[in-house]
Design a protein around this motif. Sequence first.
Motif, PDB file in Angstrom:
ATOM      1  N   LYS A   1       0.827  -1.190   0.000  1.00 16.34           N
ATOM      2  CA  LYS A   1       0.000   0.000   0.000  1.00 16.34           C
ATOM      3  C   LYS A   1       0.873   1.256   0.000  1.00 16.34           C
ATOM      4  O   LYS A   1       1.547   1.582   0.968  1.00 16.34           O
TER       5      LYS A   1
ATOM      6  N   GLU B   1       1.917  -7.628   0.373  1.00 16.81           N
ATOM      7  CA  GLU B   1       0.869  -8.644   0.140  1.00 16.81           C
ATOM      8  C   GLU B   1       1.226  -9.410  -1.131  1.00 16.81           C
ATOM      9  O   GLU B   1       1.301  -8.814  -2.213  1.00 16.81           O
TER      10      GLU B   1
ATOM     11  N   HIS C   1       1.612 -12.772   3.490  1.00 14.83           N
ATOM     12  CA  HIS C   1       2.041 -11.485   4.034  1.00 14.83           C
ATOM     13  C   HIS C   1       3.541 -11.568   4.318  1.00 14.83           C
ATOM     14  O   HIS C   1       4.018 -12.487   5.004  1.00 14.83           O
TER      15      HIS C   1
ATOM     16  N   LEU D   1     -10.690  -9.980  -0.621  1.00 14.53           N
ATOM     17  CA  LEU D   1      -9.809  -9.672   0.507  1.00 14.53           C
ATOM     18  C   LEU D   1     -10.268  -8.362   1.132  1.00 14.53           C
ATOM     19  O   LEU D   1     -10.523  -7.383   0.431  1.00 14.53           O
TER      20      LEU D   1
ATOM     21  N   SER E   1      -9.476  -5.517   4.237  1.00 17.46           N
ATOM     22  CA  SER E   1      -8.560  -5.003   5.256  1.00 17.46           C
ATOM     23  C   SER E   1      -9.243  -3.851   5.984  1.00 17.46           C
ATOM     24  O   SER E   1     -10.010  -3.086   5.390  1.00 17.46           O
TER      25      SER E   1
ATOM     26  N   TYR F   1      -8.729  -0.699   9.155  1.00 16.92           N
ATOM     27  CA  TYR F   1      -7.707   0.135   9.781  1.00 16.92           C
ATOM     28  C   TYR F   1      -8.394   1.151  10.668  1.00 16.92           C
ATOM     29  O   TYR F   1      -9.424   1.739  10.302  1.00 16.92           O
TER      30      TYR F   1
ATOM     31  N   SER G   1     -10.237 -14.636   9.315  1.00 14.85           N
ATOM     32  CA  SER G   1      -9.125 -13.743   9.653  1.00 14.85           C
ATOM     33  C   SER G   1      -7.826 -14.403   9.217  1.00 14.85           C
ATOM     34  O   SER G   1      -7.481 -15.505   9.659  1.00 14.85           O
ATOM     35  N   THR G   2      -7.105 -13.733   8.336  1.00  9.09           N
ATOM     36  CA  THR G   2      -5.844 -14.269   7.828  1.00  9.09           C
ATOM     37  C   THR G   2      -4.631 -13.627   8.484  1.00  9.09           C
ATOM     38  O   THR G   2      -3.583 -14.252   8.578  1.00  9.09           O
TER      39      THR G   2
ATOM     40  N   ASN H   1      -5.961  -7.479  11.214  1.00  6.53           N
ATOM     41  CA  ASN H   1      -6.780  -6.535  10.447  1.00  6.53           C
ATOM     42  C   ASN H   1      -6.909  -6.916   8.978  1.00  6.53           C
ATOM     43  O   ASN H   1      -7.232  -6.066   8.145  1.00  6.53           O
ATOM     44  N   TYR H   2      -6.692  -8.190   8.648  1.00  8.20           N
ATOM     45  CA  TYR H   2      -6.898  -8.679   7.283  1.00  8.20           C
ATOM     46  C   TYR H   2      -7.851  -9.862   7.333  1.00  8.20           C
ATOM     47  O   TYR H   2      -7.686 -10.770   8.167  1.00  8.20           O
ATOM     48  N   TYR H   3      -8.835  -9.837   6.430  1.00 10.36           N
ATOM     49  CA  TYR H   3      -9.847 -10.887   6.378  1.00 10.36           C
ATOM     50  C   TYR H   3     -10.009 -11.357   4.930  1.00 10.36           C
ATOM     51  O   TYR H   3      -9.780 -10.594   3.983  1.00 10.36           O
ATOM     52  N   SER H   4     -10.453 -12.612   4.810  1.00 17.63           N
ATOM     53  CA  SER H   4     -10.783 -13.180   3.501  1.00 17.63           C
ATOM     54  C   SER H   4     -12.262 -13.548   3.499  1.00 17.63           C
ATOM     55  O   SER H   4     -12.756 -14.164   4.456  1.00 17.63           O
TER      56      SER H   4
END
Length: 937
Positions: A69, A107, A118, A371, A373, A375, A399-400, A403-406
Amino acid sequence: MVITLEGRLGSRCLLLSLMFLAAWEAGSGQVHYSVPEEAKHGTFVGRIAQDLGLELAELVPRLFRVASKGRGDLLEVNLQNGILFVNSRIDREELCGRSLECSIHLEVVVERPLQVFHVEVEVKDINDNPPVFRVKEQRVLIYESRLPDSLFPLEGASDEDVGVNSILTYKLSSSEYFTLDVKTNSDDNTQIGLVLRKPLDREDTPEHNLLLMATDRGKPELTGSAQVLVTVMDVNDNAPRFQQSEYEVRIFENSDNGTIVIRLNASDPDEGINQEVSYSFNSFVPPMVIDQFSIDSNSGEIKIRNNLDFEKVKSYKIRIDATDRGHPPMAGHCTVLVKVLDVNDNVPQISLTSLSFPVREDAPLGSVIALISVYDQDAGANGQVTCVLMPHGPFRLVSTFKNYYSLVLDSALDREKLSHYELVVTARDGGSPSLSATASVSVEVADVNDNAPLFAQPEYTVFVKENNPPGRHIFTVSARDSDAQENARVSYSLVERRVGERALSSYVSVHAGSGQVSALQPLDHEELELLQFQVSARDAGEPPLGSTVTLRVFVLDENDNAPALLPPAPGGPGGAVSELVSRSVGAGQVVAKVRAVDADSGYNAWLSYELLPAAGGARSPFRVGLYTGEISTTRALDEADSPRQRLLVLVKDHGEPALMATATVLLSLVDSGQVPKASSRLSSGSASAEAALVDVNVYLIIAICAVSSLLVLSLLLYTALRCSAPPTEGACGPGKPVLVCSSAVGSWSYSQQRRQRVCSGDGPPKTDLMAFSPSLPQGPSSADNPRQPNPDWRYSASLRAGMHSSVHLEEAGILRAGPGGSDQQWPTVSSATPEPEAGEVSPPVGAGVNSNSWTFKYGPGNPKQSGPGELPDKFIIPGSPAIISIRQEPTNSQIDKSDFITFGKKEETKKKKKKKKGNKTQEKKEKGNSTTDNSDQ
């Protein structure tokens, strides 16, 4: 894999390394690398493909890519060897500022199937920034009255590096009056100042020019310098003093403007004007602090000037001067450290990346759809975010990473049930009160070809009249496919097979788009009564799916064949029937017979015979049977009758319009002494024909019996096998009769006398026995008003074959013994005839009468008439309007004998059984008499 973490202390670094290693081995799935800042382009970082367990050959096909990012151009991956390398200049100070920890989060996304990894790349600091003083020249005013060991603060240098590279040491140029004092406070901030070693003498040295140097501890060491100009002043000799040199204040970021942060108080031991103190910001205070805070010069109160924001600045360091009003004025100094406390004032932010839409309905469970995310700029519990997916359906959040989810597929999809999903992702922080944010995800389900075209019913019955024009539309089939677009586009085709010697496609065709079935040529009932074929419906999906439907096309008969006369007896002149008749025959004796057949069926093949009047209007002593064609005498012959009688017999069917043919019968009247010769000649010819036909009929009967036995055996075996299995619930039981179809020619219906359901494991119960009977109006008794069958009735193939067989049997002399002999009287189609020897067939008349009951009566002239309830096991009913047929279904059918059509009324059954023995005895006597009469002739 390289895992490197730096720290200031060796033990602390080792402890953190062990903690990170344990967390990684526990399944966090994060790969760590380290790279020094300012590394050259192409610098090796790590073998990322190998460390992630990916094959080099699948990087390109699976669309391997690395995303960061806002930092996507710093690092790059060589897809040929899977090595992560430096792509552009990395400036740690620009990237992370003064933060001790600086990492680039990558990523790694691969598709087909979609996987996300990650990777954390730690950027190590190098000593690339020298210490820098904000001002190149610092001016210090010192009164000459100051005592030795007085301290005068100086502004230190700043180093943008971190760690060891930012630790500075100061050195002052050689001076006999001043030395350098360096102190480190509680927050690791270094304060420097000039210490007066001995009293100053302004008159001796009004100014002192010193060089201040700052050196860091990096390798190699870097230095920075600034000029210190000391001006010696002579006046006030006591400076204001604060109670402590450093103050620490904590305040919430949502505090209102004007809120007092701290009230300072400095004291001055002087008196008078030299004791009055005013407060101000030190000249070294940056403008950012002045914009946020204000100080009251008289009271020493520091207040909030503009709104604080913890997410922008977490702490402020403010230097305050307390200056008296003496001459010269003297100042005291202190430092105020303002720490801003966080409040939950930031809503979580949700971002969606790598959306895989639309989703195929056959996607495997666990497929990653998107995906997500989140914040939150807040800190602590205020920045801890949890996500929830609504509604609960075929998708769920996994939750992967922090603060990251699939968004993954949790259950099977079916586009035909639901083709669109509106999902709402809710992110909520742990603050009090908590704040939340939502994001909508629209998921479209893509269709796959998982539904075959379906017809409304598995079989259709169609009636088509023969001699149709070529290309006539006879039926339209239609199948529905619940899929979409190309998967639902249905095309139709014939299931090709042979019909006799010809292909099915030469008879009918089906339009691929509309499903219209057309007859390609005129159909002939006499050639083809039933055309059964299948039409296939296939969609355009990949792979295509299809189904079939069966069409039973019955070809209805039309009166397109005139009656055909059978060849005359041997010796007949000109093809006419020629017979010798004795003048001694009595009234009612049969002297000749006209034989004719019609290739049509039903009423179109039902023939009647009519004697045309002779020329001159003379009354003929002969008559012809209306339906038998037998010529018999109406009275005893005498000498006045012409010795040669020429009779014209009109043979006519019952079609509309009726077709006809004429037969000429020549009768020669001779004396009784001349008849035996002729009779012997005729008898010899008949005997030879009879012997030939008997041989044919024997073979025919044997073949019929063999085929029938094989069919009965197959049905019994099939019924036993099907009924041995446990019956399914609801497969057997009585049911209401259902009308199958109806047309102008009659109706197919279930037996109403007794209903028997059929046990079947393949589908709904079916009825094996069906009756095809005409719609007869109610009326008086059939004995008074003859009732002719409807001309649209058609016979079944077996019945028409029986009619033809009866004609040939009569030619061979089997059905009748010869002229003057006793005849076997068969029941005819008419309900009443003028001949006394004719039989009677009475269909049921009136409502409430069983439509399957038929009464056969023999005429009084029949010497072999059986009892009222006795019928032969096998018989032929020429022209009968009732058609009995058994429709065979591919199921296990159980047929009750009571479902077959019974002849005669049920209430007469017992009486007929009682008379059976008497009738048989009477029949044997009549047969004996008949044999005696034949031998006499």
